[in-house]
Design a protein around this motif. Sequence first.
Motif, PDB file in Angstrom:
ATOM      1  N   SER A   1       9.641   2.831  -6.354  1.00  0.00           N
ATOM      2  CA  SER A   1       9.755   2.581  -4.928  1.00  0.00           C
ATOM      3  C   SER A   1       8.775   3.465  -4.172  1.00  0.00           C
ATOM      4  N   LEU A   2       8.568   3.118  -2.896  1.00  0.00           N
ATOM      5  CA  LEU A   2       7.644   3.849  -2.041  1.00  0.00           C
ATOM      6  C   LEU A   2       8.288   4.117  -0.693  1.00  0.00           C
TER       7      LEU A   2
ATOM      8  N   GLU B   1       7.102  -6.167 -10.798  1.00  0.00           N
ATOM      9  CA  GLU B   1       8.103  -5.132 -10.570  1.00  0.00           C
ATOM     10  C   GLU B   1       7.386  -3.791 -10.472  1.00  0.00           C
ATOM     11  N   GLY B   2       7.694  -3.035  -9.432  1.00  0.00           N
ATOM     12  CA  GLY B   2       7.036  -1.751  -9.256  1.00  0.00           C
ATOM     13  C   GLY B   2       5.738  -1.882  -8.489  1.00  0.00           C
ATOM     14  N   TYR B   3       5.162  -0.740  -8.141  1.00  0.00           N
ATOM     15  CA  TYR B   3       4.049  -0.698  -7.194  1.00  0.00           C
ATOM     16  C   TYR B   3       2.748  -0.179  -7.801  1.00  0.00           C
TER      17      TYR B   3
ATOM     18  N   THR C   1       0.337   0.701  -0.884  1.00  0.00           N
ATOM     19  CA  THR C   1       0.794  -0.480  -0.138  1.00  0.00           C
ATOM     20  C   THR C   1       2.071  -1.047  -0.755  1.00  0.00           C
ATOM     21  N   SER C   2       2.711  -1.913  -0.028  1.00  0.00           N
ATOM     22  CA  SER C   2       3.987  -2.488  -0.473  1.00  0.00           C
ATOM     23  C   SER C   2       3.822  -3.828  -1.168  1.00  0.00           C
TER      24      SER C   2
ATOM     25  N   ILE D   1      -2.249  12.228 -11.796  1.00  0.00           N
ATOM     26  CA  ILE D   1      -2.193  10.975 -12.546  1.00  0.00           C
ATOM     27  C   ILE D   1      -3.028   9.930 -11.826  1.00  0.00           C
ATOM     28  N   GLU D   2      -3.429   8.891 -12.556  1.00  0.00           N
ATOM     29  CA  GLU D   2      -4.136   7.756 -11.978  1.00  0.00           C
ATOM     30  C   GLU D   2      -3.227   6.531 -12.004  1.00  0.00           C
ATOM     31  N   ILE D   3      -3.242   5.781 -10.907  1.00  0.00           N
ATOM     32  CA  ILE D   3      -2.430   4.569 -10.801  1.00  0.00           C
ATOM     33  C   ILE D   3      -3.335   3.389 -10.479  1.00  0.00           C
ATOM     34  N   ILE D   4      -3.223   2.328 -11.257  1.00  0.00           N
ATOM     35  CA  ILE D   4      -3.923   1.079 -10.957  1.00  0.00           C
ATOM     36  C   ILE D   4      -3.028   0.285 -10.014  1.00  0.00           C
ATOM     37  N   PRO D   5      -3.473   0.028  -8.787  1.00  0.00           N
ATOM     38  CA  PRO D   5      -2.599  -0.633  -7.808  1.00  0.00           C
ATOM     39  C   PRO D   5      -2.362  -2.101  -8.142  1.00  0.00           C
ATOM     40  N   ASN D   6      -1.260  -2.615  -7.612  1.00  0.00           N
ATOM     41  CA  ASN D   6      -0.967  -4.044  -7.772  1.00  0.00           C
ATOM     42  C   ASN D   6      -2.061  -4.898  -7.154  1.00  0.00           C
ATOM     43  N   HIS D   7      -2.444  -4.573  -5.921  1.00  0.00           N
ATOM     44  CA  HIS D   7      -3.380  -5.379  -5.131  1.00  0.00           C
ATOM     45  C   HIS D   7      -4.435  -4.450  -4.556  1.00  0.00           C
ATOM     46  N   VAL D   8      -5.579  -4.414  -5.178  1.00  0.00           N
ATOM     47  CA  VAL D   8      -6.575  -3.410  -4.842  1.00  0.00           C
ATOM     48  C   VAL D   8      -7.240  -3.659  -3.494  1.00  0.00           C
ATOM     49  N   CYS D   9      -7.326  -4.905  -3.060  1.00  0.00           N
ATOM     50  CA  CYS D   9      -7.995  -5.206  -1.788  1.00  0.00           C
ATOM     51  C   CYS D   9      -7.319  -4.500  -0.614  1.00  0.00           C
ATOM     52  N   VAL D  10      -5.997  -4.473  -0.627  1.00  0.00           N
ATOM     53  CA  VAL D  10      -5.261  -3.841   0.463  1.00  0.00           C
ATOM     54  C   VAL D  10      -5.434  -2.328   0.415  1.00  0.00           C
TER      55      VAL D  10
END
Length: 356
Positions: A296-297, A281-283, A274-275, A319-328
């Motif tokens: 960027s995405l 800073e960053g996603y 998601t954006s 790789i594993e990425i922890i998202p900024n906003h997990v609900c979305v």
Amino acid sequence: MTGMPQYPELDTPCAVVNLDIVDRNIESYQAYCDKHGIGLRPHIKTHKIPAFAAQQMKAGAIGITCQKIGEAEVMADAGLDDILLTYNVLGERKLARLRALFDRIKSLRVVADNAVVVEGLSKAFADSANPLEILIECDTGGGRCGVQNPAEAVELAKKIKSLPGIRFVGLMTYPATGGGAKVEVFFTTAMKELDAIGIECPVRSSGGTPDMWLAHEVPSVTEHRIGTYIYNDRSLMARGVCKEGDCALRVLSEIVSLPTPGRAIIDAGSKVLTSDLLGLEGYGYVVGYPDVAVKSLSEEHGILHFDTVTQPFEIGQRIEIIPNHVCVVSNMLDQVHLVRDGDIETVDVAARGCVL
């Protein structure tokens, strides 16, 4: 490569949920609420999975929170029977669905912040054997829905009391982060004014994960609504609310291109990560690579930037990425993969896309 699990049996991009972390997150916040005498009413919008809602209830939650009728219908179908719907419900079709839902579960409450919504609710429930209970939504600084001051809350409570089929039971707010003091002033003022005219206000509901460990500092609040805590995310890491090891959901992605030094391309773009920036800073946060930025995405690609002289990645690496906003992120995916002790179970995100 790092030593993290690679899950070769899963196609990327996808979401992997560590159940041990989920268990710990549910148990730790329930213990906090129990210690401080706060009713915990988790918001299911983060996970949208009935089994997790049931687990939260079993741990001691007093009920669940849903944002839309569609979410509440999915949860009711799975046996969840104490639901607070925190959204103004308008229109005959939605009111008919609300009434049908009310008639088949133990407890359904809604919120309202204006007379038009209240009058519609009264009309839909005028012939109900039991009144629909309503909390008045209050804007205590969040700048979203809500009456703007305690006097308006009192006037709307009087309106609710005058109409058939409905009953005023309390106040509700979603405050700005750090806004606990404003909630306390608003709620205590409104409660005093309501008491002066003989209107009881037994429920005072607040919420928000960023201030989850400060909920006890707002003594007027009887219940706290919180969603993200079950998974946690990068935004909460940045606020110091949780640590990396408390983040249960990670987006599993694969390096698909290494076009230039300092840049790598992954197969997780805006359709997964998601954006949402949430002031960051960053996603996302690349687990094991704190100096790598998800710069960027595009829809299907994520662009990683790094300053290291030596290339840290290779084509095909996961790789594993922890998202900024997990609900979305939850709402973007039809399924998530639950992992424990090397075992993987794939489950549907049952309430995703419930926009009505």
